[in-house]
Motif scaffolding. Structure first.
Motif, PDB file in Angstrom:
ATOM      1  N   MET A   1      13.077  -1.473  -3.586  1.00 43.72           N
ATOM      2  CA  MET A   1      11.575  -1.852  -3.925  1.00 43.72           C
ATOM      3  C   MET A   1      11.505  -2.599  -3.992  1.00 43.72           C
ATOM      4  N   SER A   2       9.972  -3.248  -3.390  1.00 44.47           N
ATOM      5  CA  SER A   2       9.830  -5.124  -3.573  1.00 44.47           C
ATOM      6  C   SER A   2       9.559  -5.098  -4.587  1.00 44.47           C
ATOM      7  N   LYS A   3       9.836  -6.282  -5.168  1.00 38.61           N
ATOM      8  CA  LYS A   3       9.190  -6.611  -6.500  1.00 38.61           C
ATOM      9  C   LYS A   3       7.597  -7.851  -6.785  1.00 38.61           C
ATOM     10  N   THR A   4       6.908  -7.372  -6.915  1.00 41.07           N
ATOM     11  CA  THR A   4       5.783  -8.236  -6.969  1.00 41.07           C
ATOM     12  C   THR A   4       6.347  -9.412  -7.552  1.00 41.07           C
ATOM     13  N   GLN A   5       5.555 -10.933  -6.995  1.00 46.85           N
ATOM     14  CA  GLN A   5       6.136 -12.601  -7.095  1.00 46.85           C
ATOM     15  C   GLN A   5       3.940 -12.941  -7.914  1.00 46.85           C
ATOM     16  N   ARG A   6       4.392 -14.122  -8.101  1.00 45.76           N
ATOM     17  CA  ARG A   6       3.311 -15.260  -8.696  1.00 45.76           C
ATOM     18  C   ARG A   6       3.248 -16.201  -8.255  1.00 45.76           C
ATOM     19  N   ILE A   7       3.470 -16.929  -7.605  1.00 48.27           N
ATOM     20  CA  ILE A   7       3.878 -18.438  -7.231  1.00 48.27           C
ATOM     21  C   ILE A   7       2.119 -19.275  -6.905  1.00 48.27           C
ATOM     22  N   GLU A   8       3.008 -20.506  -8.039  1.00 51.49           N
ATOM     23  CA  GLU A   8       1.870 -21.404  -8.473  1.00 51.49           C
ATOM     24  C   GLU A   8       2.241 -23.083  -7.362  1.00 51.49           C
ATOM     25  N   GLU A   9       1.028 -22.946  -6.728  1.00 56.55           N
ATOM     26  CA  GLU A   9       1.143 -24.187  -5.712  1.00 56.55           C
ATOM     27  C   GLU A   9       0.205 -25.517  -5.801  1.00 56.55           C
ATOM     28  N   LYS A  10       0.770 -26.812  -6.143  1.00 57.62           N
ATOM     29  CA  LYS A  10      -0.147 -27.741  -5.910  1.00 57.62           C
ATOM     30  C   LYS A  10      -0.814 -28.361  -4.591  1.00 57.62           C
ATOM     31  N   GLY A  68      -9.134 -35.987  -1.150  1.00 59.86           N
ATOM     32  CA  GLY A  68      -7.836 -36.456  -2.043  1.00 59.86           C
ATOM     33  C   GLY A  68      -8.299 -36.011  -3.989  1.00 59.86           C
ATOM     34  N   GLU A  69      -8.865 -35.107  -3.721  1.00 55.24           N
ATOM     35  CA  GLU A  69      -8.802 -33.950  -5.297  1.00 55.24           C
ATOM     36  C   GLU A  69      -7.912 -32.898  -4.683  1.00 55.24           C
ATOM     37  N   GLU A  70      -6.965 -33.152  -6.670  1.00 55.49           N
ATOM     38  CA  GLU A  70      -6.017 -31.602  -6.365  1.00 55.49           C
ATOM     39  C   GLU A  70      -6.590 -30.623  -6.772  1.00 55.49           C
ATOM     40  N   ILE A  71      -6.259 -29.354  -6.061  1.00 55.68           N
ATOM     41  CA  ILE A  71      -6.219 -28.050  -6.873  1.00 55.68           C
ATOM     42  C   ILE A  71      -5.350 -27.032  -6.962  1.00 55.68           C
ATOM     43  N   TYR A  72      -4.886 -26.337  -7.776  1.00 57.43           N
ATOM     44  CA  TYR A  72      -3.519 -25.479  -7.621  1.00 57.43           C
ATOM     45  C   TYR A  72      -4.352 -23.918  -6.876  1.00 57.43           C
ATOM     46  N   LEU A  73      -3.041 -23.432  -6.631  1.00 55.12           N
ATOM     47  CA  LEU A  73      -3.175 -22.607  -5.028  1.00 55.12           C
ATOM     48  C   LEU A  73      -2.409 -21.444  -6.601  1.00 55.12           C
ATOM     49  N   VAL A  74      -2.923 -20.188  -6.566  1.00 58.20           N
ATOM     50  CA  VAL A  74      -2.563 -19.211  -6.807  1.00 58.20           C
ATOM     51  C   VAL A  74      -2.225 -17.636  -6.346  1.00 58.20           C
ATOM     52  N   THR A  75      -0.730 -17.720  -5.650  1.00 59.94           N
ATOM     53  CA  THR A  75      -0.865 -16.147  -4.917  1.00 59.94           C
ATOM     54  C   THR A  75      -0.509 -15.471  -6.031  1.00 59.94           C
ATOM     55  N   GLU A  76      -1.049 -13.649  -5.115  1.00 53.11           N
ATOM     56  CA  GLU A  76       0.342 -13.044  -5.995  1.00 53.11           C
ATOM     57  C   GLU A  76       0.351 -12.582  -5.341  1.00 53.11           C
ATOM     58  N   GLY A  77       0.887 -11.008  -5.575  1.00 50.50           N
ATOM     59  CA  GLY A  77       1.780 -10.123  -4.382  1.00 50.50           C
ATOM     60  C   GLY A  77       3.150  -9.983  -3.887  1.00 50.50           C
ATOM     61  N   GLU A  78       3.220  -8.782  -2.941  1.00 50.84           N
ATOM     62  CA  GLU A  78       4.913  -8.727  -2.562  1.00 50.84           C
ATOM     63  C   GLU A  78       4.865  -9.700  -1.695  1.00 50.84           C
ATOM     64  N   GLN A  79       4.129 -10.108  -1.115  1.00 52.21           N
ATOM     65  CA  GLN A  79       4.591 -11.242   0.503  1.00 52.21           C
ATOM     66  C   GLN A  79       4.126 -12.681  -0.035  1.00 52.21           C
ATOM     67  N   ALA A  80       4.228 -12.483  -1.402  1.00 49.54           N
ATOM     68  CA  ALA A  80       3.547 -14.151  -1.496  1.00 49.54           C
ATOM     69  C   ALA A  80       4.127 -15.398  -0.888  1.00 49.54           C
ATOM     70  N   GLU A  81       5.332 -15.478  -1.194  1.00 48.14           N
ATOM     71  CA  GLU A  81       5.994 -16.308  -0.716  1.00 48.14           C
ATOM     72  C   GLU A  81       5.106 -16.838   0.034  1.00 48.14           C
ATOM     73  N   GLU A  82       5.175 -15.987   1.561  1.00 52.63           N
ATOM     74  CA  GLU A  82       5.411 -16.273   2.827  1.00 52.63           C
ATOM     75  C   GLU A  82       3.725 -16.655   3.000  1.00 52.63           C
ATOM     76  N   ALA A  83       2.989 -15.658   1.983  1.00 54.07           N
ATOM     77  CA  ALA A  83       0.805 -16.094   2.075  1.00 54.07           C
ATOM     78  C   ALA A  83       0.450 -17.149   1.719  1.00 54.07           C
ATOM     79  N   SER A  84       1.284 -17.858   0.488  1.00 54.71           N
ATOM     80  CA  SER A  84       1.044 -19.405  -0.043  1.00 54.71           C
ATOM     81  C   SER A  84       1.363 -20.682   0.291  1.00 54.71           C
ATOM     82  N   LYS A  85       2.421 -20.080   1.232  1.00 53.29           N
ATOM     83  CA  LYS A  85       2.933 -21.252   2.197  1.00 53.29           C
ATOM     84  C   LYS A  85       2.095 -21.538   3.593  1.00 53.29           C
TER      85      LYS A  85
END
Length: 701
Positions: A1-10, A68-85
């Motif tokens: 069973m897949s696990k929900t991921q949460r990834i936050e990147e600058k 030049g400014e920074e924001i934070y991208l938050v991705t939540e879901g089963e394929q969060a890693e690929e989607a965030s990238k």
């Protein structure tokens, strides 16, 4: 069973113009596609700000992210890693899009423009926006209504061509807002606020909002009068003794006078919310149902009883709030209680006055010269100096009540009530009400509040005669009063405290009752703190002459005649009689001979036969040894020796009182069969009846 991921990147924005509107639209279009593809959710935030969905153009644009400014991208879901990238790579790119994607972006922008236009059109205020060239670019429906000019004749034109006195050009040129100025448009008075639109330190235009305050202007002349009237009403509301609380539809208190908190014991202020104060209370029910509640009586935490009338405020068939008016019932109830208390005391004092009139004050003094009586009196005198519970033991008629009176009237409580209660004389179903009182309506027939004996005895003494006759349930209630000095009236949940000294009395064998489970052991020990034993009259024979003379003098004083005297033989007969009824029986005999004796001197023949005949047997020394009790006293019943009850009835013309024969039969049965049970079977009686008769005649088993 897949696990929900949460990834936050600058993420760093490299695009030259930052995240402007079209770029935001591009991002939203991309995010929507990738969310469906990867089954994830995107959101972004800047330092110190909350997350916003990456699928909202307005919110993404509102971040005002520059190059030049920074924001934070938050991705939540089963394929969060690929989607965030993939999304991070897109956000850090140059946002080059194909013509087909551009068409989708334009459609998206057009949808949001339509939404914005709907927002502008539904704003109640008039709205007029110009760009930095003073050209009108926004003109909403309310503005059309205020100015009477349709949008098609306004949009795209210079503002001064349509509205020569407009201050929008001034604000655009100076970049300074102009707030709260008025304009007369037809018959309307308009309040205008004009502010510049600045982005990246550059002027983009200006915006004016218009509010029609004509109605307020029309009634402004009435304001002072209304204010004065309001103050008058507030003063009236503050002056009334009833409590008043007004609350709006949300339950927020908008007005409360000083009496309300004083009556209810609450601490409510304007601005408090009844949802939090009493979520299940009457005020909430009125708000929810819109039905008034009249005459609701409740008991508050401060012990006061209040009656409340709560009505909804209904405007245009809508509930807009409510008003609660409360009245203090406690003062009335306290007055009723005081009246009931005084009434009960009056009734009691009337009874006492009657008793005092009937009995000479000297009767309150205990008469006697015997050592046993003196010992009991000495112990009673010691108990008067404290407040410990006293248990007076002795047979019926030995003067237990007189001892209790003596203790009370020689104590510190002498000026306070002395309340008598005969536990055996009150019906069982009424005993609790007599002891503790009841409130109106507590049961059928309770037409008014009644003050109980314990409450009447507050600060004084309560004398509980025949305490051994209480049933078990009443014993438990009595124990609570003794232990905690508190009780509740029948039908009432209010606890009343009482400071009453308890003096109990009984002729029963409490130890035997405790052993048989008929009397609570804990109550026995609570009552038996200081036991006082009163000897029966047959055990203090030296007091008989003194008491006889006392009663004869007392009777003569009541009749207003000379007291009669007892002859030597008559006095000897009285001394040799066993007196199963003790002092009470002696007093009755004195009353009888005072009426029946012809001369001033009472002879032996004037005495009742069961007394004179017993004396005749005794003086002739025909008394068998068993006729003398273990206390050395003569017992008339035992003087019959071996004579049967049948011989007494058939062999003697003299008819004796029934108790004379009953005593002899019980004595002989117990002597022959040895137990209450066996004697009862032989006599056709229950063992309880035999035991009761044996106690009555002081016959040992």
């Amino acid at each position: 069973m897949s696990k929900t991921q949460r990834i936050e990147e600058k993420v760093t924005i490299h695009y030259e113009k930052g995240l402007h509107v079209r770029v935001a639209a591009t991002i939203v279009q991309k995010a929507d596609r990738l969310q469906n593809e990867y089954n994830v959710l995107y959101s972004v935030h800047r330092e110190g700000l909350h997350n916003v969905p990456l699928t909202s153009i307005l919110l993404v644009t509102a971040l005002k992210v520059k190059k030049g400014e920074e924001i934070y991208l938050v991705t939540e879901g089963e394929q969060a890693e690929e989607a965030s990238k993939e999304m991070k790579q897109f956000l850090e790119g140059d946002f080059n899009i194909s013509p087909s994607e551009l068409n989708q972006v334009d459609n998206l922008l057009q949808d949001n423009v339509i939404t914005a236009e709907n927002v502008y059109s539904n704003i109640e205020s008039g709205l007029l926006v110009v760009d930095n060239q003073h050209t009108i670019i926004i003109y909403n429906t309310e503005a059309e209504h205020l100015f009477g000019i349709p949008a098609r004749e306004v949009l795209g034109r210079k503002v001064t061509e349509v509205f020569p006195d407009s201050r929008l050009p001034e604000v655009v040129d100076t970049k300074e807002p102009i707030l709260g100025y008025t304009r007369e448009i037809g018959k309307s008075t308009i309040v205008v606020n004009t502010t510049p639109i600045i982005e990246n330190d550059e002027i983009k235009g200006a915006i004016s909002t218009f509010e029609d305050v004509s109605r307020l202007v029309q009634i402004s002349w009435e304001f002072e009068e209304v204010k004065e009237l309001k103050e008058r009403y507030l003063q009236i509301l503050e002056a009334v003794q009833d409590g008043i609380c007004v609350f709006d539809r949300e339950g927020t208190v908008t007005y409360i006078n000083g009496s309300y908190n004083e009556i209810t014991g609450e601490n409510i202020s304007e601005g408090d919310n009844i949802h939090e104060i009493s979520p299940n209370g009457s005020r909430m029910r009125v708000l929810e149902k819109g039905q008034k509640i009249m005459g609701e009586i409740s008991q508050k935490k401060n012990g006061k009883s209040v009656v409340a009338n709560i009505v909804p405020i209904i405007v245009n068939q809508q509930i807009t709030g409510g008003i609660s008016v409360v009245k203090n019932l406690s003062e009335i109830e306290e007055l009723i209680d005081r009246i009931s208390h005084l009434s009960a005391k009056t009734e009691y004092l009337e009874e006492e006055l009657h008793r005092r009139k009937k009995l000479n004050p000297a009767f309150n003094r205990i008469v006697g010269v015997s050592n046993k009586l003196y010992d009991a009196m000495k112990l009673a005198a010691k108990t008067a100096d404290n407040n410990f519970n006293v248990l007076i033991r002795g047979e019926s008629g030995t003067g237990k009540e007189l001892i209790a009176e003596a203790i009370h009237y020689s104590s510190e409580r002498a000026t306070q009530p002395f309340i008598r209660v005969n536990c055996a004389a009150i019906p069982e179903n009424l005993l609790e009400s007599e002891m503790f009182g009841h409130v109106k309506g507590a049961y059928t027939g309770a037409i008014k509040t009644k003050i109980g004996k314990f409450e009447l005895a507050d600060k004084g003494t309560i004398f509980l005669d025949e305490i051994g006759e209480l049933d078990k349930s009443m014993q438990a209630k009595m124990l609570r009063v003794i232990q905690k000095k508190e009780f509740q009236r029948v039908g009432d949940d209010r606890t009343i405290t009482v400071d009453a000294r308890i003096i109990a009395a009984t002729n029963r064998n409490l130890e035997e009752l405790v052993e048989n489970g008929e009397f609570r052991e804990d109550l026995y020990y609570r009552l038996n703190v200081i036991p006082i034993w009163l000897p029966p009259l047959r055990e203090r024979r030296e007091d008989i002459p003194v008491l006889s003379e006392y009663f004869l003098n007392k009777i003569a004083e009541e009749l207003g005649c000379e007291p009669k005297k007892l002859s030597g033989e008559a006095m000897d007969a009285l001394i040799h009689y066993s007196w199963p009824g003790n002092i009470r029986e002696l007093e009755n005999v004195m009353e009888r001979i005072n009426i029946l004796a012809d001369g001033r001197e009472v002879q032996k023949e004037d005495l009742p036969h069961y007394i004179s005949e017993n004396y005749h047997t005794a003086v002739n020394d025909e008394v068998p040894s068993e006729a003398v009790t273990e206390n050395g006293l003569y017992d008339a019943g035992l003087s019959l020796g071996k004579t049967s009850a049948e011989e007494i009835v058939t062999g003697n013309d003299e008819i004796m009182p029934w108790e004379y024969y009953e005593r002899e039969i019980i004595r002989k049965a117990l002597k022959k069969y040895g137990s209450y049970n066996a004697a009862g079977k032989a006599l056709g009686l229950t063992h309880k009846t035999v035991a009761a008769k044996a106690r009555k005649y002081h016959i040992e088993e």
